[in-house]
Scaffold this motif. Sequence first.
Motif, PDB file in Angstrom:
ATOM      1  N   MET A  97       0.839  -1.201   0.000  1.00  0.00           N
ATOM      2  CA  MET A  97       0.000   0.000   0.000  1.00  0.00           C
ATOM      3  C   MET A  97       0.873   1.248   0.000  1.00  0.00           C
ATOM      4  SD  MET A  97      -3.291   0.859   0.172  1.00  0.00           S
ATOM      5  CE  MET A  97      -4.410   2.146   0.749  1.00  0.00           C
ATOM      6  N   ARG A  98       1.859   1.290   0.889  1.00  0.00           N
ATOM      7  CA  ARG A  98       2.714   2.473   1.021  1.00  0.00           C
ATOM      8  C   ARG A  98       3.638   2.621  -0.180  1.00  0.00           C
ATOM      9  NH1 ARG A  98      -1.171   3.823   3.663  1.00  0.00           N
ATOM     10  NH2 ARG A  98      -1.321   3.191   5.836  1.00  0.00           N
ATOM     11  N   GLN A  99       4.067   1.508  -0.751  1.00  0.00           N
ATOM     12  CA  GLN A  99       4.951   1.564  -1.911  1.00  0.00           C
ATOM     13  C   GLN A  99       4.252   2.238  -3.085  1.00  0.00           C
ATOM     14  OE1 GLN A  99       5.844  -2.181  -3.992  1.00  0.00           O
ATOM     15  NE2 GLN A  99       7.994  -1.564  -4.066  1.00  0.00           N
ATOM     16  N   ILE A 100       3.002   1.883  -3.320  1.00  0.00           N
ATOM     17  CA  ILE A 100       2.255   2.477  -4.430  1.00  0.00           C
ATOM     18  C   ILE A 100       1.960   3.943  -4.143  1.00  0.00           C
ATOM     19  CG2 ILE A 100       0.149   2.352  -5.795  1.00  0.00           C
ATOM     20  CD1 ILE A 100       0.097  -0.639  -5.236  1.00  0.00           C
ATOM     21  N   GLU A 101       1.659   4.273  -2.894  1.00  0.00           N
ATOM     22  CA  GLU A 101       1.444   5.669  -2.529  1.00  0.00           C
ATOM     23  C   GLU A 101       2.665   6.514  -2.874  1.00  0.00           C
ATOM     24  OE1 GLU A 101      -1.639   5.381   1.286  1.00  0.00           O
ATOM     25  OE2 GLU A 101       0.497   5.699   1.602  1.00  0.00           O
ATOM     26  N   HIS A 105       3.869  10.725  -6.549  1.00  0.00           N
ATOM     27  CA  HIS A 105       4.614  11.972  -6.758  1.00  0.00           C
ATOM     28  C   HIS A 105       3.756  13.192  -6.398  1.00  0.00           C
ATOM     29  CE1 HIS A 105       7.838   9.707  -8.595  1.00  0.00           C
ATOM     30  NE2 HIS A 105       6.988   9.163  -9.447  1.00  0.00           N
ATOM     31  N   LEU A 106       3.182  13.149  -5.204  1.00  0.00           N
ATOM     32  CA  LEU A 106       2.318  14.235  -4.755  1.00  0.00           C
ATOM     33  C   LEU A 106       3.067  15.557  -4.638  1.00  0.00           C
ATOM     34  CD1 LEU A 106       0.360  12.317  -1.959  1.00  0.00           C
ATOM     35  CD2 LEU A 106      -0.327  12.696  -4.341  1.00  0.00           C
ATOM     36  N   ALA A 113      -4.659  19.680  -5.563  1.00  0.00           N
ATOM     37  CA  ALA A 113      -4.652  18.598  -6.539  1.00  0.00           C
ATOM     38  C   ALA A 113      -4.006  17.345  -5.948  1.00  0.00           C
ATOM     39  CB  ALA A 113      -3.914  19.035  -7.800  1.00  0.00           C
ATOM     40  N   ALA A 114      -2.951  17.541  -5.159  1.00  0.00           N
ATOM     41  CA  ALA A 114      -2.277  16.413  -4.522  1.00  0.00           C
ATOM     42  C   ALA A 114      -3.192  15.728  -3.517  1.00  0.00           C
ATOM     43  CB  ALA A 114      -1.003  16.896  -3.826  1.00  0.00           C
ATOM     44  N   LEU A 115      -3.932  16.526  -2.743  1.00  0.00           N
ATOM     45  CA  LEU A 115      -4.858  15.954  -1.768  1.00  0.00           C
ATOM     46  C   LEU A 115      -5.966  15.178  -2.471  1.00  0.00           C
ATOM     47  CD1 LEU A 115      -5.759  15.636   1.160  1.00  0.00           C
ATOM     48  CD2 LEU A 115      -6.981  17.825   0.952  1.00  0.00           C
ATOM     49  N   ARG A 116      -6.508  15.741  -3.528  1.00  0.00           N
ATOM     50  CA  ARG A 116      -7.537  15.040  -4.292  1.00  0.00           C
ATOM     51  C   ARG A 116      -7.005  13.714  -4.846  1.00  0.00           C
ATOM     52  NH1 ARG A 116     -12.160  17.693  -5.590  1.00  0.00           N
ATOM     53  NH2 ARG A 116     -12.245  19.921  -5.068  1.00  0.00           N
ATOM     54  N   ARG A 117      -5.803  13.754  -5.374  1.00  0.00           N
ATOM     55  CA  ARG A 117      -5.209  12.537  -5.938  1.00  0.00           C
ATOM     56  C   ARG A 117      -5.027  11.480  -4.865  1.00  0.00           C
ATOM     57  NH1 ARG A 117      -4.999   8.653  -7.874  1.00  0.00           N
ATOM     58  NH2 ARG A 117      -3.423   7.667  -9.187  1.00  0.00           N
ATOM     59  N   LEU A 118      -4.603  11.879  -3.668  1.00  0.00           N
ATOM     60  CA  LEU A 118      -4.386  10.928  -2.580  1.00  0.00           C
ATOM     61  C   LEU A 118      -5.699  10.279  -2.152  1.00  0.00           C
ATOM     62  CD1 LEU A 118      -2.518   9.603  -0.504  1.00  0.00           C
ATOM     63  CD2 LEU A 118      -2.894  11.593   0.981  1.00  0.00           C
ATOM     64  N   VAL A 119      -6.747  11.078  -2.026  1.00  0.00           N
ATOM     65  CA  VAL A 119      -8.051  10.526  -1.631  1.00  0.00           C
ATOM     66  C   VAL A 119      -8.571   9.570  -2.699  1.00  0.00           C
ATOM     67  CG1 VAL A 119     -10.438  11.049  -1.015  1.00  0.00           C
ATOM     68  CG2 VAL A 119      -8.589  12.570  -0.256  1.00  0.00           C
ATOM     69  N   GLU A 120      -8.465   9.963  -3.948  1.00  0.00           N
ATOM     70  CA  GLU A 120      -8.936   9.112  -5.041  1.00  0.00           C
ATOM     71  C   GLU A 120      -8.156   7.796  -5.104  1.00  0.00           C
ATOM     72  OE1 GLU A 120     -10.253  12.820  -7.976  1.00  0.00           O
ATOM     73  OE2 GLU A 120      -8.356  11.753  -8.289  1.00  0.00           O
ATOM     74  N   PHE A 121      -6.842   7.906  -4.924  1.00  0.00           N
ATOM     75  CA  PHE A 121      -6.027   6.691  -4.917  1.00  0.00           C
ATOM     76  C   PHE A 121      -6.445   5.762  -3.778  1.00  0.00           C
ATOM     77  CE2 PHE A 121      -2.620   4.633  -2.529  1.00  0.00           C
ATOM     78  CZ  PHE A 121      -2.221   3.672  -3.436  1.00  0.00           C
ATOM     79  N   PRO A 159       6.118   7.158   5.779  1.00  0.00           N
ATOM     80  CA  PRO A 159       5.997   7.918   4.527  1.00  0.00           C
ATOM     81  C   PRO A 159       4.585   8.426   4.252  1.00  0.00           C
ATOM     82  CG  PRO A 159       7.335   5.959   4.188  1.00  0.00           C
ATOM     83  CD  PRO A 159       6.732   5.834   5.551  1.00  0.00           C
ATOM     84  N   ALA A 160       3.561   7.678   4.649  1.00  0.00           N
ATOM     85  CA  ALA A 160       2.180   8.097   4.405  1.00  0.00           C
ATOM     86  C   ALA A 160       1.875   9.397   5.135  1.00  0.00           C
ATOM     87  CB  ALA A 160       1.215   7.002   4.852  1.00  0.00           C
ATOM     88  N   ILE A 161       2.318   9.491   6.381  1.00  0.00           N
ATOM     89  CA  ILE A 161       2.073  10.702   7.160  1.00  0.00           C
ATOM     90  C   ILE A 161       2.955  11.846   6.671  1.00  0.00           C
ATOM     91  CG2 ILE A 161       2.031  11.695   9.476  1.00  0.00           C
ATOM     92  CD1 ILE A 161      -0.056   9.484   8.896  1.00  0.00           C
ATOM     93  N   GLN A 162       4.177  11.531   6.293  1.00  0.00           N
ATOM     94  CA  GLN A 162       5.070  12.569   5.776  1.00  0.00           C
ATOM     95  C   GLN A 162       4.513  13.195   4.508  1.00  0.00           C
ATOM     96  OE1 GLN A 162       8.856  10.563   5.387  1.00  0.00           O
ATOM     97  NE2 GLN A 162       9.569  11.298   7.390  1.00  0.00           N
ATOM     98  N   ALA A 163       3.952  12.370   3.632  1.00  0.00           N
ATOM     99  CA  ALA A 163       3.392  12.880   2.378  1.00  0.00           C
ATOM    100  C   ALA A 163       2.240  13.838   2.650  1.00  0.00           C
ATOM    101  CB  ALA A 163       2.927  11.723   1.504  1.00  0.00           C
ATOM    102  N   ILE A 164       1.369  13.486   3.593  1.00  0.00           N
ATOM    103  CA  ILE A 164       0.248  14.358   3.940  1.00  0.00           C
ATOM    104  C   ILE A 164       0.751  15.631   4.600  1.00  0.00           C
ATOM    105  CG2 ILE A 164      -1.810  14.592   5.385  1.00  0.00           C
ATOM    106  CD1 ILE A 164      -2.351  11.646   4.922  1.00  0.00           C
ATOM    107  N   ARG A 165       1.709  15.491   5.503  1.00  0.00           N
ATOM    108  CA  ARG A 165       2.256  16.668   6.184  1.00  0.00           C
ATOM    109  C   ARG A 165       2.866  17.646   5.177  1.00  0.00           C
ATOM    110  NH1 ARG A 165       4.824  14.309   9.802  1.00  0.00           N
ATOM    111  NH2 ARG A 165       3.518  14.822  11.598  1.00  0.00           N
ATOM    112  N   GLN A 166       3.604  17.133   4.218  1.00  0.00           N
ATOM    113  CA  GLN A 166       4.262  17.997   3.245  1.00  0.00           C
ATOM    114  C   GLN A 166       3.266  18.722   2.350  1.00  0.00           C
ATOM    115  OE1 GLN A 166       6.983  15.330   1.282  1.00  0.00           O
ATOM    116  NE2 GLN A 166       8.365  15.208   3.051  1.00  0.00           N
TER     117      GLN A 166
END
Length: 234
Positions: A97-101, A105-106, A113-121, A159-166
């Motif tokens: 799951m985390r590897q595909i996330e 490239h958020l 747009a990055a947040l929308r992409r993350l939710v859709e994914f 990494p999942a939390i870091q991506a959201i934080r960034q």
Amino acid sequence: MSESVPSSALPASAHPAVPPVRASKLAKPATRTNDPARTMAGILEVATKEFAAKGLSGARIDAIAEATHTSKRMIYYYYGSKEGLYVAVLEESYRRMRQIEGQLHLEDMEPEAALRRLVEFTFDRHADNEDFIRLVMNENIEQGSYLAQSKTIQQLNVPAIQAIRQLYDRGVQQGVFRPGLDPVDIHASISALTFFNVSNRHTFGLIFKDKAQDAQSDARRASITEMVVRFVRK
């Protein structure tokens, strides 16, 4: 474990030619191989379906051994015990799951747009991977006691939390997102909204029969995405 397994280290029963077995609903039987990494990957694939379908208590090592053309002793050689295999399955499920996330490239997208992409994914990934949902549900029944034994699960989810934080911090700096939100809380909200569609699809479908077909629809996906974005947007 990447080195070849010496013949002397395995039981004699692990080496004879394997007779044909009946077709399994778990997975297509894998071909025997002297490649330990490939053998372990095959075991994990079949074990994932076995544990997802039956939970830890109901899963059978015999069924996993038969479907993978290995032996129980071979599985114990690699994973130590049934519980050890179960923990390995949980770790691998989260790792995938985390590897595909990480491939989304958020950081290259605008914050919204990055947040929308993350939710859709996340919506799509959960909808297409009921085994993952079942594993998480089963482990919650176990009160997380086996996942707690994992030495890697914490790092797998960093990494999942870091991506959201960034992406959130960039949004706040640009005046797009409101300040004061916790990235873990955002992650929890995304997970809750997308997880429910799979975990409760049967009960929800029985209660609201006229709406059951819409649970995995594009409209539902868009609705969840909009909810999260509006919650975060300034």
